[in-house]
Design a protein around this motif. Structure first.
Motif, PDB file in Angstrom:
ATOM      1  N   LEU A   1       0.849  -1.197   0.000  1.00 34.57           N
ATOM      2  CA  LEU A   1       0.000   0.000   0.000  1.00 34.57           C
ATOM      3  C   LEU A   1       0.878   1.238   0.000  1.00 34.57           C
ATOM      4  N   GLY A   2       0.512   2.206  -0.824  1.00 30.76           N
ATOM      5  CA  GLY A   2       1.277   3.450  -0.896  1.00 30.76           C
ATOM      6  C   GLY A   2       0.393   4.662  -0.685  1.00 30.76           C
ATOM      7  N   THR A   3       0.955   5.679  -0.014  1.00 33.01           N
ATOM      8  CA  THR A   3       0.221   6.932   0.210  1.00 33.01           C
ATOM      9  C   THR A   3       1.009   8.098  -0.368  1.00 33.01           C
ATOM     10  N   ASN A   4       0.303   9.193  -0.639  1.00 31.48           N
ATOM     11  CA  ASN A   4       0.975  10.393  -1.127  1.00 31.48           C
ATOM     12  C   ASN A   4       1.183  11.393   0.003  1.00 31.48           C
ATOM     13  N   SER A   5       1.720  12.549  -0.314  1.00 30.55           N
ATOM     14  CA  SER A   5       2.045  13.547   0.700  1.00 30.55           C
ATOM     15  C   SER A   5       0.793  14.121   1.366  1.00 30.55           C
ATOM     16  N   ALA A   6      -0.362  13.978   0.720  1.00 30.20           N
ATOM     17  CA  ALA A   6      -1.621  14.441   1.306  1.00 30.20           C
ATOM     18  C   ALA A   6      -2.281  13.375   2.174  1.00 30.20           C
ATOM     19  N   GLY A   7      -1.623  12.211   2.282  1.00 29.63           N
ATOM     20  CA  GLY A   7      -2.149  11.150   3.129  1.00 29.63           C
ATOM     21  C   GLY A   7      -3.182  10.263   2.483  1.00 29.63           C
ATOM     22  N   LYS A   8      -3.343  10.396   1.147  1.00 31.28           N
ATOM     23  CA  LYS A   8      -4.320   9.569   0.450  1.00 31.28           C
ATOM     24  C   LYS A   8      -3.672   8.304  -0.105  1.00 31.28           C
ATOM     25  N   ILE A   9      -4.471   7.245  -0.197  1.00 31.26           N
ATOM     26  CA  ILE A   9      -3.971   5.957  -0.682  1.00 31.26           C
ATOM     27  C   ILE A   9      -3.875   5.992  -2.205  1.00 31.26           C
TER      28      ILE A   9
END
Length: 480
Positions: free
Chosen positions: A29-37
C-alpha cells in the motif's frame, strides 16, 4: 504525478459494505504527501508499482510476521470533559448520575486551565487506544470548547467538536445558558472553528438532549445546522425515565424522535447516541432521514439504561457506529466497545431463546388441549407465533461497525474508513507480539485467528503506531 510518501508491505484487514472483514496477506500500500492511498495491490506487483509511481523499493516499510494494519477506529460518541471522572459514580441511573456527578463537574470547565489539562489527556489517550476519529461533546463553555478543537488538531486527530447547548436544567440549575446565549455562543463557536481552517476538525451542533432544551432552542439549532450544512449530535431514548420526561416536556409531539425531526435536527449528518428504546416507527424515520445511531453498550449496561438490539437497527437499514460514551462508559477504548457490543447481542440472544422456549411450551400445552377437546380451530389463531431466528453479532461485524460503520454514521465514509484507493490513510499498526502484550502468540495460527485474538484480548500495548491521513501521530513526537 503524485509523490509517494509511504509504502507499507504486509498484512492488511478492512471492511467494505459487502464484507464485514477482508484479510489481505502479502499486500503493498502506498500513500501520497496528502495522506491519500495511491495504490493497494498484491505485493507481487511491487516492481511494477515502483516503476509506475517512481519510488525506490528501499523505502518500503515491511511489517513483522504477525503484524497487520487495520483502519483507525471511530468513536461516534464521547464526552471529553467527563474523562476526568471516568470509572466513578457508576452506581446511579442516568438522570441521577447527571445530577450528582456530571453536571457539577462539567460546570467547572469555564476555567480554561482545567479544560486544557483534561482535554490534552483525553485526546492523547484516545489516540493511543486507536481512536483516529472522535465525535466529542464538550461543555456549554465556548472558549473551552475551542481549546478542545485546538488540542485535537495539534495531535492530528480527526474530530467533530460540539459546544453543548442547554437552556433548561431542573436538576442542577446553575449549569445552563439562556436560550439567546446558547444560540449566540453556538454561532460564535462555529465561526471560530471555521476561521481556524483546521485540516480535520469540524464543529458539530450539539443540543445536549431534549430534556435540557426548550423547543425554541431546538428549533433555532436546527435552522443553524440547515443554514451552514453542519453535523448534529445528541442523545435519544437512552433510558425509559428519560423518554417519560421528554414526553411530559413535549406533549405536542408523538414520540422522542418526532421532537428532533420536526425541529430539523434529524438529517443525514446527524448521529444520535444510544437509541435503546426506539420503536420500529421511529427507526423508519431515522432511515428516511439518513440519520445514524451511536451504539454505546458499556454505558447502556453501566447506567442500567437498556440494551440496543443491533440486529433490529441493521434490519431497518439505519446507519450505525460505536461510541465509548465516556464517562457513562468506563473505558476509553473502542476495543472494549467491540467486546461489549458482541456480549450485548449474546444477552439478547439468550433472552430470545428463553422466550422461545416459553412459547414452545405454551404451544405444546395448547396443542394438547386442542387434541383432547377435538375442537376444529384455526391453529394460527390458537398457537403463539414463533420468533424468527436471532443471529448474534459476530466479531467481524463488530469490527466493521467500529471502523467503516463509524465513518458511515458520521457521513465521512467517502473520505476514510478502509483501504480503498483515494481515501485518506487512517490506520493502526498492530503488533500482537509486543513487549508486555496482554496475550501470547504460541505458534503459527491463521491471520484471521490472530486478528480475532487481538480484538478480544488486545489493548493499547499492541498498537504500535497510529496514522491519521498518512501522518504518524502515535508514537507522539518528543515535543508533544
Amino acid at each position: 504525478m503524485d509523490t509517494v510518501q509511504h509504502v507499507f508491505k504486509g498484512t492488511f484487514i478492512h471492511s467494505t459494505q459487502r464484507c464485514a472483514m477482508e484479510v489481505f496477506e502479502n499486500h503493498i500500500l502506498g500513500t501520497n504527501s496528502a495522506g491519500k492511498i495511491l495504490f493497494f495491490e498484491d505485493a507481487q506487483q511491487q516492481t511494477k508499482l515502483a516503476q509506475k509511481w517512481a519510488f525506490d523499493e528501499s523505502m518500503i516499510e515491511e511489517l513483522g510476521k504477525n503484524e497487520f494494519f487495520m483502519p483507525g477506529m471511530v468513536d461516534t460518541h464521547i464526552h471529553a470533559p467527563q474523562y476526568s471522572f471516568i470509572g466513578t459514580g457508576m452506581e446511579r441511573p442516568l438522570l441521577e448520575w447527571l445530577e450528582h456527578t456530571t453536571f457539577p463537574i462539567e460546570d467547572t470547565y469555564g476555567d480554561l486551565g482545567t479544560a486544557s489539562n483534561v482535554y490534552n489527556s483525553v485526546v492523547r489517550r484516545t489516540l493511543k487506544n486507536g481512536t483516529t476519529t472522535a465525535c466529542y461533546f464538550a461543555t456549554i463553555h465556548t472558549d473551552a470548547s475551542i481549546v478542545l478543537a485546538d488540542i485535537a488538531s495539534h495531535y492530528g486527530q480527526r474530530a467533530f467538536i460540539g459546544k453543548i447547548c442547554m437552556d433548561s436544567n431542573n436538576t442542577y440549575p446553575q449549569y445552563k445558558e439562556s436560550t439567546e446565549e446558547s444560540i449566540k455562543e453556538t454561532q460564535r463557536f462555529v465561526e471560530a472553528l471555521n476561521k481556524k481552517k483546521y485540516d480535520r476538525v469540524k464543529p458539530i451542533v450539539t443540543p445536549r438532549f431534549a430534556v435540557t432544551c426548550s423547543e425554541k432552542l431546538l428549533n433555532e439549532l436546527g435552522n443553524l445546522a440547515e443554514e451552514h450544512q453542519l453535523h448534529i449530535q445528541s442523545h435519544i431514548s437512552e433510558s425509559l425515565a428519560e423518554i417519560k420526561e421528554v414526553l411530559n416536556q413535549f406533549p405536542n409531539y408523538k414520540n422522542y424522535t418526532d421532537v428532533y425531526d420536526r425541529n430539523k435536527l434529524l438529517t443525514d449528518k446527524t448521529v444520535m447516541a444510544h437509541g435503546c428504546h426506539l420503536s420500529n416507527e421511529e427507526l423508519h424515520v431515522f432511515r428516511e432521514r439518513g440519520a445514524a445511531i451511536s451504539h454505546c453498550p458499556n454505558s447502556n449496561i453501566s447506567l442500567c439504561s437498556g440494551f440496543l438490539d443491533v440486529r433490529n437497527i441493521l434490519k431497518h437499514k439505519v446507519k450505525l457506529g460505536f461510541g465509548t460514551d465516556v464517562a457513562g462508559g468506563y473505558s476509553i477504548s473502542l476495543l472494549d466497545t467491540i467486546r461489549k457490543a458482541v456480549e450485548t447481542s449474546k444477552i439478547l440472544f439468550m433472552e430470545k431463546q428463553k422466550r422461545q422456549k416459553e412459547t414452545n411450551e405454551i404451544n405444546k400445552l395448547q396443542k394438547e388441549k386442542l387434541d383432547t377437546d377435538k375442537v376444529n380451530v384455526n391453529g394460527k389463531d390458537s398457537i403463539l407465533e414463533m420468533e424468527t431466528e436471532y443471529k448474534v453479532l459476530s466479531i467481524e461485524e463488530a469490527f466493521q461497525l467500529a471502523t467503516l460503520g463509524g465513518c458511515e454514521a458520521l457521513s465521512i465514509d467517502h473520505i476514510t474508513g478502509n483501504f480503498e484507493v483515494g481515501k485518506e490513510f487512517d490506520a493502526l499498526l498492530i503488533n500482537p507480539e509486543t513487549t508486555d502484550s496482554p496475550f501470547e502468540v504460541f505458534s503459527n495460527i491463521p491471520k484471521k485467528d490472530m486478528i480475532q485474538r487481538f480484538l478480544y484480548l488486545g489493548d493499547d500495548r499492541n498498537i504500535k503506531a497510529v496514522y491519521v491521513s498518512g501522518r504518524c501521530v502515535v508514537p507522539f513526537p518528543n515535543n508533544s
